[in-house]
Design an enzyme around this catalytic site. Sequence first.
Site, PDB file in Angstrom:
ATOM      1  N   CYS A   1       0.824  -1.326  -0.330  1.00  0.00           N
ATOM      2  CA  CYS A   1       0.020   0.391   0.325  1.00  0.00           C
ATOM      3  C   CYS A   1       0.757   1.319  -0.520  1.00  0.00           C
ATOM      4  O   CYS A   1       2.472   1.054  -0.325  1.00  0.00           O
ATOM      5  CB  CYS A   1      -1.169   0.326   1.283  1.00  0.00           C
ATOM      6  SG  CYS A   1      -0.335  -0.287   2.599  1.00  0.00           S
TER       7      CYS A   1
ATOM      8  N   ASP B   1     -11.045   3.975   0.597  1.00  0.00           N
ATOM      9  CA  ASP B   1     -11.484   4.224   1.047  1.00  0.00           C
ATOM     10  C   ASP B   1     -10.374   5.017   2.499  1.00  0.00           C
ATOM     11  O   ASP B   1     -10.272   5.924   3.230  1.00  0.00           O
ATOM     12  CB  ASP B   1     -12.518   4.056   2.490  1.00  0.00           C
ATOM     13  CG  ASP B   1     -13.375   4.526   1.737  1.00  0.00           C
ATOM     14  OD1 ASP B   1     -13.644   4.848   1.299  1.00  0.00           O
ATOM     15  OD2 ASP B   1     -15.195   3.759   1.646  1.00  0.00           O
TER      16      ASP B   1
ATOM     17  N   ASN C   1       2.495   1.722   4.993  1.00  0.00           N
ATOM     18  CA  ASN C   1       2.783   0.299   5.292  1.00  0.00           C
ATOM     19  C   ASN C   1       2.102   0.442   6.285  1.00  0.00           C
ATOM     20  O   ASN C   1       2.817  -0.098   7.012  1.00  0.00           O
ATOM     21  CB  ASN C   1       4.338  -0.118   4.668  1.00  0.00           C
ATOM     22  CG  ASN C   1       4.531  -1.541   4.685  1.00  0.00           C
ATOM     23  OD1 ASN C   1       5.647  -1.548   5.345  1.00  0.00           O
ATOM     24  ND2 ASN C   1       3.578  -2.345   5.246  1.00  0.00           N
TER      25      ASN C   1
ATOM     26  N   CYS D   1      -1.478   0.999   7.460  1.00  0.00           N
ATOM     27  CA  CYS D   1      -2.978   0.629   7.670  1.00  0.00           C
ATOM     28  C   CYS D   1      -3.083  -0.508   6.835  1.00  0.00           C
ATOM     29  O   CYS D   1      -3.544  -1.845   6.946  1.00  0.00           O
ATOM     30  CB  CYS D   1      -3.855   1.764   7.707  1.00  0.00           C
ATOM     31  SG  CYS D   1      -3.123   3.668   8.112  1.00  0.00           S
ATOM     32  N   ARG D   2      -3.401  -0.351   5.803  1.00  0.00           N
ATOM     33  CA  ARG D   2      -3.913  -2.035   4.680  1.00  0.00           C
ATOM     34  C   ARG D   2      -3.375  -2.995   4.490  1.00  0.00           C
ATOM     35  O   ARG D   2      -3.116  -3.927   4.815  1.00  0.00           O
ATOM     36  CB  ARG D   2      -4.435  -1.163   3.304  1.00  0.00           C
ATOM     37  CG  ARG D   2      -5.524   0.137   3.184  1.00  0.00           C
ATOM     38  CD  ARG D   2      -5.516   0.886   1.999  1.00  0.00           C
ATOM     39  NE  ARG D   2      -4.571   1.216   1.460  1.00  0.00           N
ATOM     40  CZ  ARG D   2      -3.625   1.882   0.506  1.00  0.00           C
ATOM     41  NH1 ARG D   2      -4.422   1.926  -0.384  1.00  0.00           N
ATOM     42  NH2 ARG D   2      -3.165   2.833   0.548  1.00  0.00           N
ATOM     43  N   SER D   3      -1.791  -2.065   4.040  1.00  0.00           N
ATOM     44  CA  SER D   3      -1.000  -3.555   3.508  1.00  0.00           C
ATOM     45  C   SER D   3      -0.420  -4.430   4.898  1.00  0.00           C
ATOM     46  O   SER D   3      -0.540  -5.969   4.754  1.00  0.00           O
ATOM     47  CB  SER D   3       0.151  -3.289   2.648  1.00  0.00           C
ATOM     48  OG  SER D   3       1.412  -2.491   3.325  1.00  0.00           O
TER      49      SER D   3
END
Length: 167
Positions: free
Chosen positions: A12, A129, A15, A17-19
């Site tokens: 992401c 988001d 590195n 939050c999402r990934s």
Amino acid sequence: MSDQKIKVLFVCLGNICRSPMAEAVFAHTALQKGLQSRFIADSAGTSSYHIGEPPHPRTIKLCTDSGIRIDHSARMLEINDFDEFDYIFCMDDMNLRESKKLMKSAKNPKATVKLFGEYDPQGKTTIEDINRLCLLSDPYHSGNEAYKEVFEQVTRCSEAFLQSLGF
Ligand code: 4NP
């Protein structure tokens, strides 16, 4: 079946939050299916903004509340990741573009680079988001819904990716 481990890298922007969430959820999904010895999972960011930092508190809470182990220190995507990893799964179109650009400099790339969301049976291709929400200065007053949505999405994609490999 070969003993070779399948190496999967989630990418992401920051590195945090999402990934790292995708990495932890994927590793947990593999563990639940007794497949932990078949995979190596890692994550990275296309930016240097948060190098060395732990995942975002909301990412950590969502994972630990579900009994999912999460332990990552943010790092940047590197050229040799394309030689090392079998799959590089990006969270959004921007990560995908950046990754494909960097891949051009790789010596011996073997990675399949694509959006992780392509596996989502609900058809939500990108995981956007959370970008906006990670930029908010006060993570305690808003944003949890989007993190939960990402959590559910990476859970669906992890299952579907494993299924696509025949597991
Ligand atoms: P991530 O979210 O890419 O899912 O880790 C972000 C984290 C930090 C920033 C942007 C996105 N930032 O600009 O600092």
